[in-house]
Scaffold this motif. Structure first.
Motif, PDB file in Angstrom:
ATOM      1  N   GLU A 153      23.810   0.747  35.703  1.00 12.44           N
ATOM      2  CA  GLU A 153      23.069   1.576  36.658  1.00 12.44           C
ATOM      3  C   GLU A 153      23.791   1.592  38.005  1.00 12.44           C
ATOM      4  N   CYS A 154      23.356   2.467  38.847  1.00  8.18           N
ATOM      5  CA  CYS A 154      24.066   2.945  40.035  1.00  8.18           C
ATOM      6  C   CYS A 154      25.010   1.933  40.683  1.00  8.18           C
ATOM      7  N   LEU A 155      26.279   2.314  40.811  1.00  5.98           N
ATOM      8  CA  LEU A 155      27.291   1.440  41.401  1.00  5.98           C
ATOM      9  C   LEU A 155      27.527   1.745  42.885  1.00  5.98           C
ATOM     10  N   ALA A 156      26.678   2.574  43.465  1.00 12.07           N
ATOM     11  CA  ALA A 156      26.770   2.878  44.901  1.00 12.07           C
ATOM     12  C   ALA A 156      28.122   3.467  45.288  1.00 12.07           C
ATOM     13  N   ALA A 157      28.578   4.400  44.492  1.00  8.57           N
ATOM     14  CA  ALA A 157      29.812   5.122  44.823  1.00  8.57           C
ATOM     15  C   ALA A 157      29.628   6.584  44.409  1.00  8.57           C
ATOM     16  N   CYS A 158      28.407   7.088  44.611  1.00 14.87           N
ATOM     17  CA  CYS A 158      27.997   8.390  44.065  1.00 14.87           C
ATOM     18  C   CYS A 158      28.902   9.544  44.503  1.00 14.87           C
ATOM     19  N   GLY A 159      29.478   9.447  45.670  1.00 11.23           N
ATOM     20  CA  GLY A 159      30.323  10.534  46.166  1.00 11.23           C
ATOM     21  C   GLY A 159      31.704  10.530  45.550  1.00 11.23           C
ATOM     22  N   PHE A 160      32.017   9.516  44.788  1.00  6.08           N
ATOM     23  CA  PHE A 160      33.353   9.392  44.207  1.00  6.08           C
ATOM     24  C   PHE A 160      33.292   9.381  42.686  1.00  6.08           C
ATOM     25  N   GLY A 161      32.143   9.792  42.137  1.00  5.50           N
ATOM     26  CA  GLY A 161      31.919   9.720  40.697  1.00  5.50           C
ATOM     27  C   GLY A 161      32.728  10.723  39.911  1.00  5.50           C
ATOM     28  N   PRO A 162      32.827  10.512  38.577  1.00  8.84           N
ATOM     29  CA  PRO A 162      32.340   9.331  37.858  1.00  8.84           C
ATOM     30  C   PRO A 162      33.196   8.107  38.205  1.00  8.84           C
ATOM     31  N   VAL A 163      32.546   6.928  38.188  1.00 14.25           N
ATOM     32  CA  VAL A 163      33.263   5.702  38.533  1.00 14.25           C
ATOM     33  C   VAL A 163      33.064   4.642  37.452  1.00 14.25           C
ATOM     34  N   LEU A 164      34.026   3.736  37.362  1.00 16.75           N
ATOM     35  CA  LEU A 164      33.838   2.538  36.549  1.00 16.75           C
ATOM     36  C   LEU A 164      34.441   1.360  37.281  1.00 16.75           C
ATOM     37  N   GLN A 165      34.040   0.164  36.873  1.00 16.00           N
ATOM     38  CA  GLN A 165      34.555  -1.053  37.487  1.00 16.00           C
ATOM     39  C   GLN A 165      34.937  -2.044  36.393  1.00 16.00           C
ATOM     40  N   ILE A 166      35.857  -2.925  36.726  1.00 20.27           N
ATOM     41  CA  ILE A 166      36.284  -3.947  35.782  1.00 20.27           C
ATOM     42  C   ILE A 166      36.261  -5.306  36.483  1.00 20.27           C
ATOM     43  N   GLY A 167      35.484  -6.254  35.908  1.00 23.60           N
ATOM     44  CA  GLY A 167      35.433  -7.603  36.464  1.00 23.60           C
ATOM     45  C   GLY A 167      36.643  -8.398  36.034  1.00 23.60           C
ATOM     46  N   PRO A 168      36.868  -9.622  36.530  1.00 29.87           N
ATOM     47  CA  PRO A 168      36.009 -10.309  37.501  1.00 29.87           C
ATOM     48  C   PRO A 168      36.267  -9.878  38.952  1.00 29.87           C
ATOM     49  N   GLU A 169      37.339  -9.066  39.158  1.00 30.57           N
ATOM     50  CA  GLU A 169      37.603  -8.606  40.526  1.00 30.57           C
ATOM     51  C   GLU A 169      36.691  -7.438  40.909  1.00 30.57           C
ATOM     52  N   TYR A 170      36.097  -6.782  39.891  1.00 28.80           N
ATOM     53  CA  TYR A 170      35.281  -5.582  40.100  1.00 28.80           C
ATOM     54  C   TYR A 170      36.077  -4.494  40.821  1.00 28.80           C
ATOM     55  N   THR A 171      37.267  -4.281  40.273  1.00 27.98           N
ATOM     56  CA  THR A 171      38.130  -3.221  40.772  1.00 27.98           C
ATOM     57  C   THR A 171      37.494  -1.878  40.422  1.00 27.98           C
ATOM     58  N   PHE A 172      37.554  -0.953  41.377  1.00 26.70           N
ATOM     59  CA  PHE A 172      36.903   0.340  41.209  1.00 26.70           C
ATOM     60  C   PHE A 172      37.887   1.425  40.817  1.00 26.70           C
ATOM     61  N   TYR A 173      37.465   2.284  39.923  1.00 27.75           N
ATOM     62  CA  TYR A 173      38.244   3.469  39.559  1.00 27.75           C
ATOM     63  C   TYR A 173      37.344   4.681  39.764  1.00 27.75           C
ATOM     64  N   GLU A 174      37.790   5.593  40.627  1.00 29.08           N
ATOM     65  CA  GLU A 174      36.924   6.699  41.064  1.00 29.08           C
ATOM     66  C   GLU A 174      37.404   8.035  40.516  1.00 29.08           C
ATOM     67  N   HIS A 175      36.549   9.046  40.642  1.00 29.23           N
ATOM     68  CA  HIS A 175      36.863  10.417  40.217  1.00 29.23           C
ATOM     69  C   HIS A 175      37.492  10.430  38.822  1.00 29.23           C
ATOM     70  N   LEU A 176      36.854   9.779  37.879  1.00 27.70           N
ATOM     71  CA  LEU A 176      37.436   9.624  36.536  1.00 27.70           C
ATOM     72  C   LEU A 176      37.556  10.946  35.798  1.00 27.70           C
ATOM     73  N   THR A 177      38.644  11.059  35.064  1.00 29.02           N
ATOM     74  CA  THR A 177      38.818  12.131  34.088  1.00 29.02           C
ATOM     75  C   THR A 177      39.211  11.452  32.780  1.00 29.02           C
ATOM     76  N   GLU A 178      39.225  12.197  31.695  1.00 29.56           N
ATOM     77  CA  GLU A 178      39.635  11.616  30.416  1.00 29.56           C
ATOM     78  C   GLU A 178      41.070  11.086  30.519  1.00 29.56           C
ATOM     79  N   ASP A 179      41.925  11.848  31.186  1.00 27.81           N
ATOM     80  CA  ASP A 179      43.329  11.417  31.323  1.00 27.81           C
ATOM     81  C   ASP A 179      43.448  10.116  32.113  1.00 27.81           C
ATOM     82  N   LYS A 180      42.650  10.003  33.186  1.00 26.76           N
ATOM     83  CA  LYS A 180      42.704   8.777  33.991  1.00 26.76           C
ATOM     84  C   LYS A 180      42.226   7.574  33.184  1.00 26.76           C
TER      85      LYS A 180
END
Lengths: 451, 173
Positions: free
Chosen positions: B133-160
């Protein structure tokens, strides 16, 4: 160009470091309060400024501070609420990422005003990069003598610590946050007593949002009276707005309160209009918990005037037809978006995030999610709309914390303003299953939508 | 209902990790060491990839609280993984604003690319994915994160997403 107070130097390279922040006038407010003001005078300036809580509730910050109990020999705490989890809201993450010292400086000013010597910044656990950024900023400030013992020779001591959450929206509610900070489940406490009397470790505590705390810096620099001249009427100062959805330029914008909503959505300075040449269908103006409004109602008040970005104008007409400034989470829907599907999505969010303490919320949010999914997937009946209405009414106002209201309001507003879209799903089950949300009849903001 | 004893493994906290625990506990007033529970569980998860029942028992002993006090916290908050997952847990935001800009499409693509359903682990043990649920990055969506650093990946596309997964695979080869 609108006046900026928090994001003035956002584009300056290195503004996230102490050196550059200081060069741009940073920590002058700390020097001013520690060298020339008493805590009571700082509270008075914040009162004069008219600052209202930027986390969503909009309660006057200076008044909240003045409620703080001050028994002898008992520590007082300032806790910064950085558990930003409201769908549509991402301003605090932005501020902490790019100008962390604005928050640290605000923490020092606010802690001094409240007589707190240990303060915590409770950051949602997922924001590990921001946690590291803040920890580095705290270390820099301490190294330069702005934190720790006898700050700037004033005799005032302060330590600030960053506390990570564990992934629970409910911890944005101040008493749930305090429970979490004490190492427990984030179950909200019954109020009263309010945190100002019995907060962290049962001691007097103020919980303020990131943006509210950061705003104390320009208030001290300008003076409360000057700050109050910015904005309009009881909505003073500037506000960070998180803009997302189907707009040309999503992002975080600092606006002067009082800006017309239409200008915010369509001008190039802000959102730049609706993306891909589409038309606007609806807007959620203050984060997912506030009622959705169709295009024409977000642009005009119930009285027919231009709706402004203020606490008062957005709430014009009450919750039934109006909305709220809330946390400033501005979600824009284009004509292709399905309100029923979005309402189901939000209902799933609130079901997932309910702490389970109160039966109406624990049971009702799950019930709403199921019924909305049933309608959205083309398996609903007309009586389901009435059932939804009934369930949301039984949640609202019947829970310890406002999460119940936050879950109920989006459902109520969707039914109130988009009932025929619910009926369309029920009457066209095949189209619903193929996910062809072909309703575009709300899309023209110039046409009246609700009579 | 998930039992915290369902998956378990014995752990021994290293002196380095215990030193970090000590730094955490020093942030709170005397007798309020339980406040360190969430930060310490984060440290445990960053070290082991998940939080086992044995680890929780040892955290309870360290903080001088009951094991149930740790279990009820670890099961309440969504960030703590109570069973082993892939080395990389891809968490994609599935809440409203991200869905408006294509999060569901990205979730479907993740499932196809990795060949596992939400919550499962790839056969090489490298990847898991789940909607959050909401990762508080709504303006940069779609987004995902990867722990344990919780690195963010923004403006996702299939290619990205493909590029991200391929890079992570290459990193571990």
């Amino acid at each position: 160009m609108a006046r900026k107070l928090l994001l003035t130097h956002i584009d300056v390279p290195g503004i996230n470091t102490f050196e550059v922040y200081r060069q741009k006038g940073g920590y002058v407010a700390v020097e001013k309060v520690l060298k020339t003001m008493s805590p009571e005078e700082v509270v008075e300036e914040v009162k004069k400024s008219g600052l209202r809580g930027r986390g969503g509730a909009g309660f006057p910050t200076g008044m909240k501070w003045s409620f703080l109990a001050k028994p002898e020999g008992v520590p007082r705490y300032l806790v910064c609420n950085a558990d930003e989890s409201e769908p549509g809201t991402f301003k605090d993450r932005y501020l902490m990422t790019h100008i962390p010292h604005a928050l640290i400086e605000g923490m020092i000013v606010s802690s001094f005003a409240l007589g707190a010597h240990t303060s915590y910044i409770y950051v949602r656990g997922e924001m590990m990069p921001q946690i590291r950024i803040l920890e580095r900023a705290i270390a820099e400030a301490k190294e330069k003598g702005f934190l720790g013992k006898n700050i700037l020779g004033s005799g005032y001591d302060l330590e600030i610590y960053v506390q990570p959450g564990g992934g629970a929206y409910i911890c944005g509610e101040e008493t749930a946050l305090l429970e979490s900070l004490e190492g427990k489940r984030g179950n909200p406490r019954i109020k009263p007593p309010f945190p100002a009397i019995a907060g962290l470790y049962n001691c007097p505590t103020v919980v303020n949002n990131v943006e509210s705390i950061a705003a104390t810096v320009p208030i001290i620099n300008l003076g409360g009276d000057e700050y109050a001249k910015i904005g309009i009427e009881r909505s003073t100062g500037t506000k960070l707005i998180s803009a997302s959805g189907n707009i040309v330029k999503p992002g975080v914008y600092e606006i002067e309160l009082g800006l017309p909503v239409e200008e915010f959505i369509y001008s190039d300075e802000y959102c730049g209009g609706i993306a891909n040449g589409k038309r606007m269908k609806a807007v959620v103006a203050g984060g997912s918990s506030v009622p959705i409004l169709p295009a024409n109602l977000i642009l005009k008040t119930a009285a027919g005037n231009s709706r402004l970005m203020t606490y008062e104008s957005l709430a014009d007409g009450g919750f039934q037809t109006g909305t709220m400034l809330g946390s400033g989470g501005f979600i824009v829907f284009d004509e292709d978006q399905c309100v029923v599907r979005n309402t189901w999505n939000f209902a799933r969010f609130y079901h997932h995030e309910s702490c389970g303490q109160c039966s109406p919320c624990r049971e009702g949010t799950g019930w709403m999610e199921k019924v909305l999914h049933k309608i959205e997937s083309g398996h609903g009946s007309m009586s389901d709309i009435d059932l939804l209405w009934d369930v949301q009414r039984k949640i609202e106002g019947n829970t310890i914390c406002p999460l119940g209201d936050a879950a109920a309001w989006p459902v109520a507003a969707a039914i109130r303003h988009f009932r025929d879209e619910f009926e369309w799903h029920i009457l066209h089950p095949e189209e619903s299953q193929t996910r062809n949300y072909g309703l575009a009849h709300y899309a023209d903001p110039l046409q009246p939508i609700v009579s | 209902m998930l039992s915290v004893k369902q998956h378990n493994v014995n752990v021994t906290f290293s002196p380095e990790l215990l030193a970090k625990f000590g730094e955490v506990v020093s942030r709170y007033p005397e007798g309020k060491q339980k406040s360190g529970l969430l930060p310490i569980l984060h440290l445990v998860q960053a070290e082991y990839g998940w939080v086992s029942a044995d680890a929780m028992d040892k955290v309870a002993a360290y903080l001088n609280i009951l094991p149930i006090e740790v279990y009820e916290v670890a099961t309440f908050y969504t960030m703590f993984l109570l069973q082993p997952k892939g080395k990389y847990v891809l968490e994609i935001c599935r809440t409203g604003p991200c869905c408006l800009v294509g999060a569901e499409r990205i979730m479907k693509h993740l499932e196809q690319k990795l060949g596992v359903k939400e919550g499962e682990v790839t056969s090489d043990g490298l990847f898991s994915w789940r909607g959050v649920e909401c990762l508080a990055a709504c303006g940069f969506g779609p987004v995902l994160q990867i722990g344990p650093e919780y690195t963010f990946y923004e403006h996702l596309t299939e290619d990205k997403v493909d590029e991200l997964i391929d890079n992570l695979k290459a990193k571990t080869e």
